[in-house]
Scaffold this active site. Sequence first.
Site, PDB file in Angstrom:
ATOM      1  N   SER A 159       0.846  -1.187   0.000  1.00 21.38           N
ATOM      2  CA  SER A 159       0.000   0.000   0.000  1.00 21.38           C
ATOM      3  C   SER A 159       0.883   1.238   0.000  1.00 21.38           C
ATOM      4  O   SER A 159       2.037   1.191   0.443  1.00 21.38           O
ATOM      5  CB  SER A 159      -0.890   0.007   1.245  1.00 21.38           C
ATOM      6  OG  SER A 159      -1.486   1.268   1.470  1.00 21.38           O
ATOM      7  N   TYR A 185      -0.349  -0.128  10.441  1.00 24.62           N
ATOM      8  CA  TYR A 185      -0.753  -0.523   9.096  1.00 24.62           C
ATOM      9  C   TYR A 185       0.397  -0.329   8.119  1.00 24.62           C
ATOM     10  O   TYR A 185       0.713  -1.215   7.313  1.00 24.62           O
ATOM     11  CB  TYR A 185      -1.964   0.296   8.655  1.00 24.62           C
ATOM     12  CG  TYR A 185      -2.491  -0.079   7.284  1.00 24.62           C
ATOM     13  CD1 TYR A 185      -3.049  -1.329   7.056  1.00 24.62           C
ATOM     14  CD2 TYR A 185      -2.455   0.834   6.230  1.00 24.62           C
ATOM     15  CE1 TYR A 185      -3.548  -1.675   5.805  1.00 24.62           C
ATOM     16  CE2 TYR A 185      -2.946   0.499   4.972  1.00 24.62           C
ATOM     17  CZ  TYR A 185      -3.491  -0.759   4.762  1.00 24.62           C
ATOM     18  OH  TYR A 185      -3.972  -1.092   3.536  1.00 24.62           O
TER      19      TYR A 185
END
Length: 312
Positions: A159, A185
């Site tokens: 990501s 994350y």
Amino acid sequence: MAERITTPFDAGSTAADVVADLNLSGRRALVTGASSGIGTEIVRALAGAGAEVTLAVRDTAAGEQVAREVAAGAPHAALRVVHLDLSDLGSVRGLVDGWSGPLHILVGNAGVAFPPRRYTVQGLETQFAVNHLGHYVLATGLHSALAAAGDARLVTLSSVAHLAAPVDFDDLNFRKRPYNAALAYGQSKTAAALFVVEAERRWVADGITANTCNPGAVMSNLGRHLSAEDLAGMPDYDFRTAEQGAATPTLLATWPGLEGKGGRYFEDGNEAGRHEPGQESGVADHALDPEAAERLWLVSDLIAKRDGRAHE
């Protein structure tokens, strides 16, 4: 430095565009997180091109519904649904133990993003556990099946969030520092990238090509933990459809021109350049660092062998 790989595809391409001229008959694929969003569209593209696809999902009822929907558009599709909870290493090992035969494509798509501070039954921070370690145990457990294919593809989903955080080897589970969901994350998505760097080094001789990608911003179940305030504070992303988000991972899983070219990070259908300050694109050096990649592999192996008891 190797020349960056370019393809005919871009941010507007869909997974269907990627496989339009491909025949995947005889190839067996396993896609995690296949019951919604990007995962569903990866399954649809692979199955539509003739691959036999196993949907590995937490909610098997939702997975069965997706399989029925995909089969309605591709009546000859060979689809199977199996249970997989990546937060539980016992569940991961159960899937591995039940697999037989070669595996040509493994797509680690499942993920969790920005949950409140939470730990798995093995004591691991949830995002690191699901987004990296579960997929690490799955892929290494299925290594012999991937090697048996002779020309397998391993795909992980990173990501743009990886830009925010390298892997903190001194505090993987946020036991020593205040928990920050965004940093956790980001760390997990850096780990997803580092995993393929080391997998490529270790497994290239087995015919396994491993790559990672940023699929792009897609509004899906992945963002279910985000509040309206969180969304308002995020960068002004150009959100794309799930079909578009599935394009780059599908490319890594299928495109003939990538055979033997692994350990790379892609976005918008092409290999990404190095990140430049101020940009929300590109790949950070810390996500392709071979020393960090090897260290992460060794640490992940140690945690897995201890059955994840990272709280010790």
